[in-house]
Scaffold this active site. Structure first.
Site: not given
Length: 699
Positions: A338, A341, A414
């Site tokens: 997670d 990015e 999300d």
């Protein structure tokens, strides 16, 4: 095909049988602006590049994930371009062209007789403008349709590939030859996953696990978020909350279930922590422009970021998953990447500054969209190496790039608990599928906010028909285990999840073809399917149209193909294709149709997890087309190892129904039931082995 090239001004045309299909630099917009090399960057090169393509006689283009938008790309002349720049975006805006967690610079153009694609290989920030001509506001009979696409990237070189198709399947195969095929996951990964930020402790995990058994709901994997660690130090456990993690995994493994834990790319800046010291002393962190270790803020507070672009760093990180290195881990522990990015709470746009410096002197701007891909790669390699190269890994990644499909699964990040987010999840996943990433899903029920019961039921029904199936919720939401909403809701969710397990064989068998596909891929000549993004095909045999609006009693379902026959999988009622069907629905309705001419294998019972399905009988549903024939395939292997690849240890069976004959070689005592109202013949108690040849003759 042939190519015509003009020297000045430079232009390139690709023709098929003297018809121009694509023009590169048709508007003479190609450019390459050079940059001066900074003191921290040893690699000189362009500071920005761009060019345009004209797709002649095309009016529909797709691809360019990830965006919370429609499947067909929209005209951008009166709005923002599509942005490809991986970002951590909480509860992202809907119907937006802004960048999200991943980027795949593949654009696919389609018309009834041809599918083309352009793969723009660039990992820096990229903008794509799309202009349809004539536009939807222009009315003319003399202008030939075309679509103009302009690419603009911050850095790199012009490196693009035109994929010639001509069919959708041929184009997807060409793209896979370039970037890789979808990895075949372990069987458990196709089951239901239960996740929350965070399950409190070992007792909580065991209670949730027991709750599924008590309520007769199958599931395969339970997940732990960041709170399971010692102070957000990955590869560790909170000794008070999870004092015996290996024992917890053994408890789950006895039921043939798995545990997944989170592992993010930021490392807590803690000189007293041995893993931090290893990474620091080994030179495994990204540097700032002054040559010092880059520091940013994330869940642990002040953090350093691993430089996954370095082969040495990836190898070191992979070794961290060894059982003797990762204390408390077992072979039944799998991983979730997670925040990759990468997310930096105090960075520009909550990401890493573009002038941070990576391995080889490359600035972060050059490879930003590859950062998460490289972590995904290193994690996958770590799990494979942990097993001695024998076992298939499972790694879910939030960030991705072209080629991520060969590593594992991704999800849409999300989202929120609303009908609009449920509705948008379908085109988002279809766009990922068009771009080669088939193993994808969206958090069931929405990650943030609390879903009303009807929304939760509808989301389970829709997600059970999508490749990756995980319920997930934030720590600010109410607990959301399926049995917490009353018996009626529990029963509906139980049915949805059980239906998923009935279809696992079909989902697994579809992984070596395109699993989750838009209608136009299967019906490329039917223009009515081109804009459809609320329905989809599961393989080539099943058509799904989930209910995504509240309180509806009837929905409209497009059944393509004027010469096709479709069967409602629940009632077995037959419908002619080539029309839109008005279908009554209740809260328990999940509209799914089997295509005439197909054979689909299903499990007859759901079991408690996917491992049970390896030993339980299954059914074969033969749906005849208008000519009275049908065919289909079933793929089987051990569900966990690479033996299917290394030793060809798999079973691929083809079923054919022709002139009333279905192959079978075993003598058997069968039972027959014929339902006249829907012309359905059920043959049971066959006791046949799928790995042997057999024939059934209907006289």
């Amino acid at each position: 095909h042939r190519v015509c090239v003009w020297h000045f001004p430079f232009r390139l045309e690709i023709l098929c049988e003297d018809e121009v299909m694509v023009t590169f630099n048709s508007k003479v917009l190609i450019f390459c602006l050079m940059k001066a090399c900074s003191t921290s960057c040893s690699i000189p090169g362009p500071s920005s590049i761009g060019s345009d393509f004209c797709f002649h006689e095309f009016s529909h283009v797709y691809g360019l994930p990830e965006h919370a938008d429609s499947l067909q790309l929209r005209d951008t002349r009166h709005g923002e371009p599509y942005r490809l720049y991986n970002l951590d975006v909480f509860a992202y805006e809907l119907y937006s062209r802004l960048g999200l967690y991943g980027s795949v610079p593949l654009l696919v153009a389609h018309k009834p007789d041809r599918t083309l694609g352009v793969f723009w290989l660039n990992a820096s920030e990229t903008f794509v403008n799309v202009r349809y001509n004539p536009s939807e506001h222009q009315v003319t009979l003399r202008i030939q349709p075309r679509t103009d696409v302009h690419w603009l990237s911050e850095s790199g070189v012009i490196d693009c590939v035109v994929l010639l198709g001509p069919s959708p399947q041929q184009l997807f195969s060409q793209y896979a030859q370039l970037t890789g095929y979808q990895a075949l996951p372990p069987l458990f990964a196709l089951g239901y996953h239960q996740c929350r930020w965070n399950y409190n402790d070992e007792a909580d995990v065991k209670a949730v696990d027991a709750g599924f058994d008590r309520h007769d709901i199958p599931y395969d994997v339970i997940w732990l978020d960041i709170e399971h660690t010692d102070g957000k130090r990955y590869f560790t456990w909170d000794s008070a909350l999870f004092p015996e993690p290996a024992s917890l995994q053994h408890h789950l493994e006895k039921k043939r279930r798995k545990l997944v834990v989170i592992n993010d790319p930021h490392i807590k800046t803690d000189p007293d922590w041995s893993l931090y010291r290893e990474a620091r002393d080994g030179g495994h962190f990204v540097k700032d422009r002054e040559g010092k270790i880059y520091q940013g803020s994330c869940w642990p507070g002040e953090s350093s970021y691993l430089d996954f672009s370095s082969p040495d760093t990836r190898s070191w990180y992979s070794r961290c998953f060894r059982l003797d290195k990762y204390q408390g881990s077992t072979p039944s522990l799998f991983v979730w990447n997670d925040m990759n990015e990468p997310s930096v709470f105090d960075g520009p746009e909550q990401t890493m500054p573009k002038d941070a410096v990576h391995y080889g002197g490359w600035e972060h701007r050059e490879l930003h969209n590859l950062y998460g891909f490289y972590q995904h790669m290193a994690t996958v390699e770590g799990l494979i190496t942990r097993s001695g190269g024998l076992e298939r890994p499972f790694v879910l990644s939030r960030s991705f790039f072209a080629g991520s499909q060969r590593l594992g699964a991704v999800w849409t990040g999300d989202n929120a608990a609303s009908w609009e987010y449920l509705k948008i999840s379908i085109p988002m996943l279809l766009s990922l599928s068009v771009a080669g990433i088939a193993f994808c899903g969206a958090d069931v029920g929405g990650f943030v906010q609390d879903p009303e019961p009807e929304l939760l039921v509808r989301w389970y029904q829709a997600a059970a028909l999508q490749p990756f199936f995980r319920g997930h919720s934030a720590n600010t939401t109410k607990r959301r285990e399926p049995w917490l909403f009353g018996e009626e809701v529990t029963a509906s969710i139980r049915t949805a999840i059980q239906q998923r397990y009935f279809k696992v064989l079909k989902i697994k068998s579809s992984f070596y073809v395109q699993l989750y596909r838009p209608l136009w891929v299967e019906f490329p000549t039917e223009q009515s399917t081109f804009p459809v993004d609320n329905q989809y095909m599961i393989g080539g045999a099943l058509l799904a149209c989930p209910v995504t609006d509240p309180g509806v009693q009837e929905i409209q379902v497009l059944l393509p193909g004027s010469d096709e026959v479709w069967y409602d999988v629940h009632s077995a009622e037959m419908y002619k294709g080539g029309k839109t069907l008005s279908l009554p629905v209740t809260l328990d309705s999940v509209p799914v149709f089997q295509r005439g001419g197909s054979v689909v294998c299903r499990s007859t019972v759901s079991g408690f997890c996917t491992a049970d399905l390896q030993h339980l009988p299954f059914s074969i549903t033969v749906a005849l087309n208008s000519q009275g024939v049908a065919d289909g395939e079933l793929y089987l292997d051990d569900g966990h190892s690479f033996s299917y690849r290394d030793r060809k240890a798999f079973c691929l069976r083809r079923f054919n129904m022709l002139s009333g004959r279905l192959l079978c070689a075993n003598d058997t005592s069968a039972a027959f039931q014929y339902t006249e109202t829907c012309c359905t013949l059920t043959v049971s108690n066959l006791n046949l082995r799928v790995a042997t040849d057999w024939e059934i003759q209907i006289l």
